[in-house]
Write a protein that holds these residues in place. Structure first.
Motif, PDB file in Angstrom:
ATOM      1  N   ASP A 106       1.043  -1.181   0.114  1.00  0.00           N
ATOM      2  CA  ASP A 106      -0.162   0.067  -0.241  1.00  0.00           C
ATOM      3  C   ASP A 106       0.765   1.160  -0.022  1.00  0.00           C
ATOM      4  OD1 ASP A 106      -2.126  -1.507   0.164  1.00  0.00           O
ATOM      5  OD2 ASP A 106      -2.655  -1.297   2.179  1.00  0.00           O
ATOM      6  N   THR A 107       2.015   1.263   0.569  1.00  0.00           N
ATOM      7  CA  THR A 107       3.084   2.381   0.820  1.00  0.00           C
ATOM      8  C   THR A 107       3.371   2.746  -0.544  1.00  0.00           C
ATOM      9  OG1 THR A 107       3.435   1.568   2.982  1.00  0.00           O
ATOM     10  CG2 THR A 107       5.032   3.371   1.656  1.00  0.00           C
ATOM     11  N   SER A 108       3.777   1.790  -1.363  1.00  0.00           N
ATOM     12  CA  SER A 108       4.420   2.320  -2.663  1.00  0.00           C
ATOM     13  C   SER A 108       3.284   2.004  -3.871  1.00  0.00           C
ATOM     14  CB  SER A 108       5.614   1.246  -3.246  1.00  0.00           C
ATOM     15  OG  SER A 108       5.330   0.020  -2.977  1.00  0.00           O
ATOM     16  N   ARG A 109       2.148   1.443  -3.456  1.00  0.00           N
ATOM     17  CA  ARG A 109       1.156   1.350  -4.567  1.00  0.00           C
ATOM     18  C   ARG A 109       1.627   0.271  -5.774  1.00  0.00           C
ATOM     19  NH1 ARG A 109      -0.808   7.594  -5.234  1.00  0.00           N
ATOM     20  NH2 ARG A 109      -1.318   7.933  -3.272  1.00  0.00           N
ATOM     21  N   THR A 110       2.324  -0.747  -5.283  1.00  0.00           N
ATOM     22  CA  THR A 110       2.877  -1.761  -6.136  1.00  0.00           C
ATOM     23  C   THR A 110       2.455  -3.080  -6.005  1.00  0.00           C
ATOM     24  OG1 THR A 110       4.713  -1.823  -4.652  1.00  0.00           O
ATOM     25  CG2 THR A 110       4.891  -0.406  -6.709  1.00  0.00           C
ATOM     26  N   LEU A 111       2.015  -3.959  -7.017  1.00  0.00           N
ATOM     27  CA  LEU A 111       1.978  -5.236  -6.818  1.00  0.00           C
ATOM     28  C   LEU A 111       2.718  -6.212  -7.511  1.00  0.00           C
ATOM     29  CD1 LEU A 111      -0.867  -3.815  -7.931  1.00  0.00           C
ATOM     30  CD2 LEU A 111      -1.844  -5.462  -6.800  1.00  0.00           C
ATOM     31  N   VAL A 112       3.113  -7.599  -7.100  1.00  0.00           N
ATOM     32  CA  VAL A 112       3.969  -8.609  -7.898  1.00  0.00           C
ATOM     33  C   VAL A 112       2.918  -9.580  -8.040  1.00  0.00           C
ATOM     34  CG1 VAL A 112       5.976  -9.816  -7.985  1.00  0.00           C
ATOM     35  CG2 VAL A 112       6.455  -7.654  -6.886  1.00  0.00           C
ATOM     36  N   VAL A 113       2.893  -9.761  -9.451  1.00  0.00           N
ATOM     37  CA  VAL A 113       2.161 -10.993  -9.885  1.00  0.00           C
ATOM     38  C   VAL A 113       2.669 -11.724 -11.051  1.00  0.00           C
ATOM     39  CG1 VAL A 113       0.048  -9.495  -9.616  1.00  0.00           C
ATOM     40  CG2 VAL A 113       0.980  -9.508 -11.882  1.00  0.00           C
ATOM     41  N   ASP A 114       2.236 -12.765 -11.340  1.00  0.00           N
ATOM     42  CA  ASP A 114       2.943 -13.920 -12.415  1.00  0.00           C
ATOM     43  C   ASP A 114       2.773 -12.958 -13.727  1.00  0.00           C
ATOM     44  OD1 ASP A 114       3.523 -16.359 -11.707  1.00  0.00           O
ATOM     45  OD2 ASP A 114       1.759 -17.108 -11.716  1.00  0.00           O
ATOM     46  N   PHE A 115       4.204 -13.052 -14.536  1.00  0.00           N
ATOM     47  CA  PHE A 115       3.946 -12.856 -15.900  1.00  0.00           C
ATOM     48  C   PHE A 115       3.655 -13.647 -16.748  1.00  0.00           C
ATOM     49  CE2 PHE A 115       6.290 -12.486 -19.867  1.00  0.00           C
ATOM     50  CZ  PHE A 115       6.070 -11.102 -20.417  1.00  0.00           C
ATOM     51  N   LEU A 116       2.567 -13.200 -17.342  1.00  0.00           N
ATOM     52  CA  LEU A 116       1.649 -14.000 -18.419  1.00  0.00           C
ATOM     53  C   LEU A 116       1.985 -13.356 -19.788  1.00  0.00           C
ATOM     54  CD1 LEU A 116      -1.760 -14.701 -16.596  1.00  0.00           C
ATOM     55  CD2 LEU A 116       0.475 -16.043 -16.384  1.00  0.00           C
ATOM     56  N   GLY A 117       2.982 -14.239 -20.477  1.00  0.00           N
ATOM     57  CA  GLY A 117       3.461 -13.669 -21.864  1.00  0.00           C
ATOM     58  C   GLY A 117       2.724 -14.310 -22.992  1.00  0.00           C
ATOM     59  N   GLU A 118       2.010 -15.360 -22.625  1.00  0.00           N
ATOM     60  CA  GLU A 118       1.316 -16.108 -23.715  1.00  0.00           C
ATOM     61  C   GLU A 118      -0.085 -15.563 -23.993  1.00  0.00           C
ATOM     62  OE1 GLU A 118      -0.371 -20.525 -25.297  1.00  0.00           O
ATOM     63  OE2 GLU A 118       1.000 -20.330 -23.393  1.00  0.00           O
ATOM     64  N   PRO A 119      -0.375 -14.901 -25.177  1.00  0.00           N
ATOM     65  CA  PRO A 119      -1.731 -14.450 -25.368  1.00  0.00           C
ATOM     66  C   PRO A 119      -2.887 -15.540 -25.519  1.00  0.00           C
ATOM     67  CG  PRO A 119      -0.374 -14.223 -27.511  1.00  0.00           C
ATOM     68  CD  PRO A 119       0.362 -14.751 -26.378  1.00  0.00           C
ATOM     69  N   ALA A 120      -4.002 -15.056 -25.280  1.00  0.00           N
ATOM     70  CA  ALA A 120      -5.191 -16.283 -25.483  1.00  0.00           C
ATOM     71  C   ALA A 120      -6.023 -15.594 -26.640  1.00  0.00           C
ATOM     72  CB  ALA A 120      -5.983 -16.288 -24.176  1.00  0.00           C
ATOM     73  N   ASP A 121      -6.140 -16.247 -27.732  1.00  0.00           N
ATOM     74  CA  ASP A 121      -6.798 -16.191 -28.965  1.00  0.00           C
ATOM     75  C   ASP A 121      -8.258 -16.032 -28.772  1.00  0.00           C
ATOM     76  OD1 ASP A 121      -7.677 -15.606 -31.415  1.00  0.00           O
ATOM     77  OD2 ASP A 121      -6.849 -17.423 -32.318  1.00  0.00           O
ATOM     78  N   ILE A 122      -8.811 -14.626 -28.827  1.00  0.00           N
ATOM     79  CA  ILE A 122     -10.357 -14.762 -28.743  1.00  0.00           C
ATOM     80  C   ILE A 122     -10.960 -14.391 -29.661  1.00  0.00           C
ATOM     81  CG2 ILE A 122      -9.992 -13.930 -26.282  1.00  0.00           C
ATOM     82  CD1 ILE A 122     -10.796 -11.099 -27.432  1.00  0.00           C
ATOM     83  N   ASP A 123     -10.093 -14.879 -31.172  1.00  0.00           N
ATOM     84  CA  ASP A 123     -11.030 -14.380 -32.459  1.00  0.00           C
ATOM     85  C   ASP A 123     -11.944 -15.421 -32.936  1.00  0.00           C
ATOM     86  OD1 ASP A 123      -9.437 -12.035 -32.505  1.00  0.00           O
ATOM     87  OD2 ASP A 123      -7.798 -13.026 -33.890  1.00  0.00           O
ATOM     88  N   SER A 124     -11.743 -16.543 -32.449  1.00  0.00           N
ATOM     89  CA  SER A 124     -12.736 -17.629 -32.775  1.00  0.00           C
ATOM     90  C   SER A 124     -13.969 -17.711 -31.607  1.00  0.00           C
ATOM     91  CB  SER A 124     -11.983 -19.126 -32.885  1.00  0.00           C
ATOM     92  OG  SER A 124     -11.636 -19.415 -31.413  1.00  0.00           O
ATOM     93  N   GLU A 125     -15.023 -18.439 -32.258  1.00  0.00           N
ATOM     94  CA  GLU A 125     -15.939 -18.620 -31.189  1.00  0.00           C
ATOM     95  C   GLU A 125     -15.489 -19.449 -29.936  1.00  0.00           C
ATOM     96  OE1 GLU A 125     -19.752 -20.464 -32.411  1.00  0.00           O
ATOM     97  OE2 GLU A 125     -20.048 -18.500 -34.017  1.00  0.00           O
TER      98      GLU A 125
END
Length: 290
Positions: A106-125
């Motif tokens: 809260d002091t620095s307003r920062t979060l550390v999370v998993d890095f997700l580099g692989e895109p999810a394709d949402i172009d198909s149904e």
């Protein structure tokens, strides 16, 4: 609410003027990276290195941690955005629709999370329905909260909202109350109406378990219902070369939310969409009501 005038919620949002942020972050990548190293040392000592700046904007900055990147540091200049994102991680922890959260300051307003580099394709149904399913899981998450979580956010329940004045940004309070009634009929009076995700194709990524996750949750609010997200889904289904029928999107959304405990009828969902547009001044439902 805030968004760009050209976005999926045009007309329903108040646009913040330039310069609204009192303490903007640096936009210089080198300086941002130097600041990030200091913040990590003080507030996230377990985070891996090295640190590399991905983006440096006046509201937010992001940094990869590790080689190859394993985690992501996100820094907020706006306290409300930081608190909104932390709240999202707390409320959605069991849904597996966000990256893993390792630490927050809260002091620095920062979060550390998993890095997700692989895109999810949402172009198909198939891919787009996976996004719809993730959104449905978020909107119905309150049904699966433990008692202590439900009690903590009790102030945002629909029955409390129905007995409170309409928010200042609502243009038609009567339509707003109708929207709350319709949402309560589908989810229950004790439902906390989560909504207003920052839905974009680039924010859809793959977790290490292969599931779709959303990498930006700072805009999530517990007082807007899920209707803005359904409208945004209808918009996304028709841009960037996609030709997914809005009616199909609405039906898929209704099916997934009802599978998770909601009780939307198709007619009720259309009435709720119309009520949201009337209450907020939305310029288009992008066919979601057809």
């Amino acid at each position: 609410m805030s968004t760009t005038l050209a976005g999926p919620l045009a007309g329903a949002a108040r646009v913040r003027p330039d310069g609204w942020l009192a303490t903007p972050l640096t936009t210089d990548l080198t300086r941002a990276e130097t600041q990030a190293r200091s913040l990590i040392h003080r507030h996230h000592p377990a985070a891996p290195g090295p640190v590399r700046c991905l983006t440096a904007r006046y509201r937010t900055a992001t940094f990869t941690l590790g080689t190859p990147p394993r985690q992501l540091l996100k820094r907020h200049g706006d306290e409300a955005a930081y608190l909104g994102e932390v709240l999202a991680y707390q409320l959605l922890d069991a849904e597996r629709v966000l990256p893993k959260l390792y630490s927050a300051s809260d002091t620095s307003r920062t979060l550390v999370v998993d890095f997700l580099g692989e895109p999810a394709d949402i172009d198909s149904e198939i891919g787009f329905e996976e996004l719809i399913a993730a959104v449905a899981a978020i909107h119905t998450a309150p049904r699966r909260w433990p008692q202590h979580t439900a009690e903590t956010v009790r102030m945002w329940c629909l029955d409390s909202a129905a007995n409170s004045p309409a928010p200042a940004w609502v243009r038609e309070p009567t339509a707003w109350r109708h929207l709350l009634q319709l949402t309560a009929a589908a989810h229950g009076d004790d439902h906390v109406p989560l909504g207003h995700l920052d839905l974009k194709a680039d924010h859809c990524r793959r977790r290490t378990d292969g599931c779709l996750a959303l990498i930006d949750a700072e805009t999530l609010r517990p007082d807007l219902t899920g209707l803005p997200d359904l409208i945004t889904l209808a918009y996304l289904g028709q841009v960037e070369g996609r030709t997914l029928p809005p009616r199909w999107i609405r039906q898929a959304y209704r099916r997934h939310t009802n599978d998770l405990g909601a009780q939307w009828s198709d007619a009720g969902l259309v009435r709720a969409l119309t009520a949201f547009a009337k209450a907020t001044g939305l310029t288009s439902l992008h066919g979601a009501d057809q």
